[in-house]
Scaffold this motif. Structure first.
Motif, PDB file in Angstrom:
ATOM      1  N   GLY A  75       9.998   6.818   5.052  1.00 53.66           N
ATOM      2  CA  GLY A  75      10.117   8.011   6.033  1.00 53.66           C
ATOM      3  C   GLY A  75       9.490   9.243   5.453  1.00 53.66           C
ATOM      4  N   LEU A  76       8.395   8.902   4.621  1.00 52.89           N
ATOM      5  CA  LEU A  76       7.727  10.181   3.894  1.00 52.89           C
ATOM      6  C   LEU A  76       6.311   9.979   4.372  1.00 52.89           C
ATOM      7  CD1 LEU A  76       8.695   9.509   0.305  1.00 52.89           C
ATOM      8  CD2 LEU A  76       9.332  11.664   1.853  1.00 52.89           C
ATOM      9  N   ALA A  77       5.647  11.192   4.364  1.00 52.10           N
ATOM     10  CA  ALA A  77       4.092  11.052   4.878  1.00 52.10           C
ATOM     11  C   ALA A  77       3.560  10.566   3.278  1.00 52.10           C
ATOM     12  CB  ALA A  77       3.808  12.754   4.678  1.00 52.10           C
ATOM     13  N   ARG A  78       2.164  10.254   3.525  1.00 56.28           N
ATOM     14  CA  ARG A  78       1.576   9.525   2.505  1.00 56.28           C
ATOM     15  C   ARG A  78       1.487  10.552   1.574  1.00 56.28           C
ATOM     16  NH1 ARG A  78      -3.518   7.592   0.808  1.00 56.28           N
ATOM     17  NH2 ARG A  78      -3.574   5.637   0.034  1.00 56.28           N
ATOM     18  N   SER A  79       0.958  11.736   1.983  1.00 60.07           N
ATOM     19  CA  SER A  79       0.666  12.726   0.988  1.00 60.07           C
ATOM     20  C   SER A  79       1.896  13.097  -0.049  1.00 60.07           C
ATOM     21  CB  SER A  79       0.204  14.102   1.507  1.00 60.07           C
ATOM     22  OG  SER A  79       0.976  14.563   2.580  1.00 60.07           O
ATOM     23  N   SER A  80       2.918  13.077   0.534  1.00 61.69           N
ATOM     24  CA  SER A  80       4.236  13.453   0.082  1.00 61.69           C
ATOM     25  C   SER A  80       4.449  12.236  -1.059  1.00 61.69           C
ATOM     26  CB  SER A  80       5.439  13.333   0.856  1.00 61.69           C
ATOM     27  OG  SER A  80       5.404  14.587   1.596  1.00 61.69           O
ATOM     28  N   LEU A  81       4.330  10.880  -0.782  1.00 63.34           N
ATOM     29  CA  LEU A  81       4.126   9.962  -1.764  1.00 63.34           C
ATOM     30  C   LEU A  81       3.881  10.222  -3.358  1.00 63.34           C
ATOM     31  CD1 LEU A  81       6.031   7.262  -1.704  1.00 63.34           C
ATOM     32  CD2 LEU A  81       3.705   6.234  -1.361  1.00 63.34           C
ATOM     33  N   SER A  86       0.877  -1.004   0.099  1.00 62.37           N
ATOM     34  CA  SER A  86       0.035  -0.216  -0.082  1.00 62.37           C
ATOM     35  C   SER A  86       0.741   1.317  -0.116  1.00 62.37           C
ATOM     36  CB  SER A  86      -0.798  -0.091   1.260  1.00 62.37           C
ATOM     37  OG  SER A  86       0.042   0.192   2.338  1.00 62.37           O
ATOM     38  N   LEU A  87       0.383   2.356  -0.305  1.00 61.26           N
ATOM     39  CA  LEU A  87       1.103   3.654  -0.431  1.00 61.26           C
ATOM     40  C   LEU A  87       1.571   4.098   0.960  1.00 61.26           C
ATOM     41  CD1 LEU A  87      -0.653   5.855  -3.140  1.00 61.26           C
ATOM     42  CD2 LEU A  87       1.614   4.219  -3.322  1.00 61.26           C
ATOM     43  N   SER A  88       0.641   3.686   1.964  1.00 64.86           N
ATOM     44  CA  SER A  88       0.969   4.127   3.249  1.00 64.86           C
ATOM     45  C   SER A  88       2.100   3.384   3.741  1.00 64.86           C
ATOM     46  CB  SER A  88      -0.218   4.014   4.288  1.00 64.86           C
ATOM     47  OG  SER A  88      -1.660   4.831   3.666  1.00 64.86           O
ATOM     48  N   ARG A  89       2.303   1.811   3.411  1.00 65.64           N
ATOM     49  CA  ARG A  89       3.170   1.162   4.144  1.00 65.64           C
ATOM     50  C   ARG A  89       4.489   1.537   3.150  1.00 65.64           C
ATOM     51  NH1 ARG A  89       2.034  -5.120   5.108  1.00 65.64           N
ATOM     52  NH2 ARG A  89       3.894  -5.421   6.137  1.00 65.64           N
ATOM     53  N   VAL A  90       4.579   2.111   2.100  1.00 69.54           N
ATOM     54  CA  VAL A  90       5.624   2.407   1.334  1.00 69.54           C
ATOM     55  C   VAL A  90       6.278   3.442   2.059  1.00 69.54           C
ATOM     56  CG1 VAL A  90       6.617   2.982  -0.842  1.00 69.54           C
ATOM     57  CG2 VAL A  90       5.217   0.867  -0.535  1.00 69.54           C
ATOM     58  N   ALA A  91       5.389   4.534   2.089  1.00 68.34           N
ATOM     59  CA  ALA A  91       5.591   5.932   2.667  1.00 68.34           C
ATOM     60  C   ALA A  91       6.150   5.623   4.090  1.00 68.34           C
ATOM     61  CB  ALA A  91       4.394   6.609   2.822  1.00 68.34           C
ATOM     62  N   ALA A  92       5.784   4.741   5.173  1.00 64.83           N
ATOM     63  CA  ALA A  92       6.252   4.630   6.224  1.00 64.83           C
ATOM     64  C   ALA A  92       7.694   4.038   6.121  1.00 64.83           C
ATOM     65  CB  ALA A  92       5.396   3.840   7.087  1.00 64.83           C
ATOM     66  N   ARG A  93       8.078   3.202   5.363  1.00 63.44           N
ATOM     67  CA  ARG A  93       9.428   2.523   5.053  1.00 63.44           C
ATOM     68  C   ARG A  93      10.299   3.559   4.642  1.00 63.44           C
ATOM     69  NH1 ARG A  93      11.020  -3.428   3.842  1.00 63.44           N
ATOM     70  NH2 ARG A  93       9.301  -3.633   5.178  1.00 63.44           N
TER      71      ARG A  93
END
Length: 198
Positions: free
Chosen positions: A46-52, A37-44
């Motif tokens: 170190g980005l905010a989901r919105s930044s992804l 998921s985009l949230s999981r990738v963003a967390a890995r």
């Protein structure tokens, strides 16, 4: 505003995009496509989901980018290893060993996860094109060896590589699987090389 960590904004964005792709690839290798998921990738990363969303507008967009990244990289790695060898016989062995190395590195798992996460004709077509690209230098090496039917022999080589790949995926060490492949292929390849040079 996020801190720029490269010489230019374009370099920073390219580095961030690469980090996102690498993180998504790691997640696919670890837990499969359903968990991506985009949230999981963003967390890995170190980005905010919105930044992804600066890099990928959807999960499917990220999956498409992973496919575009994976297949050419696989092809470049295999052909690069083959091109290091002078003799056709050694190029065929390099082909087999490079594919097994990629399997051991998790690339085959990633490809399988991508296939499961992106079913359909488009992925199947990309996969077909990649396999054709990979088969071309193998077939050329077999032609240079003078085998009677290079395409059929390439299919047999790929069958051996595929079986060894399954061995690696089920726990056999890469070195052991490669040794078994060489035991099967090397005598045949060297015999063909001796015939073509005599």
């Amino acid at each position: 505003m996020p801190r720029i960590t490269a010489a230019t904004l374009a370099d920073h964005q390219a580095n961030q995009r690469r980090a996102v792709l690498d993180a998504a690839r790691e997640i696919l290798a670890e837990v499969g496509g359903d968990a991506l998921s985009l949230s999981r990738v963003a967390a890995r990363v170190g980005l905010a989901r919105s930044s992804l969303y600066q890099y990928f507008d959807s999960r499917q967009g990220l999956l498409d980018a992973l496919v575009e990244d994976l297949f050419p990289r696989w092809s470049r790695m295999v052909t690069g290893e083959m091109n290091k060898e002078e003799s056709p016989a050694l190029r065929v062995l390099a082909y087999a060993n490079a594919n097994l190395r990629l399997v051991a590195d998790g690339e085959h798992v990633v490809a399988g996860a991508l296939a499961a996460a992106s079913p359909g004709a488009e992925f199947a077509e990309r996969s077909r094109v990649m396999h054709e690209q990979l088969a071309a230098p193998l077939t050329e090496a077999l032609e240079a060896l003078g085998v009677p039917d290079p395409q059929a022999t390439a299919e047999l080589v790929n069958a051996v590589v595929h079986k060894a790949s399954r061995m690696i995926e089920t726990g056999t060490a890469e070195a052991e699987a490669s040794a078994r492949v060489e035991e099967i292929l090397r005598p045949f390849l060297l015999e063909q090389e001796n015939r073509s040079s005599s």
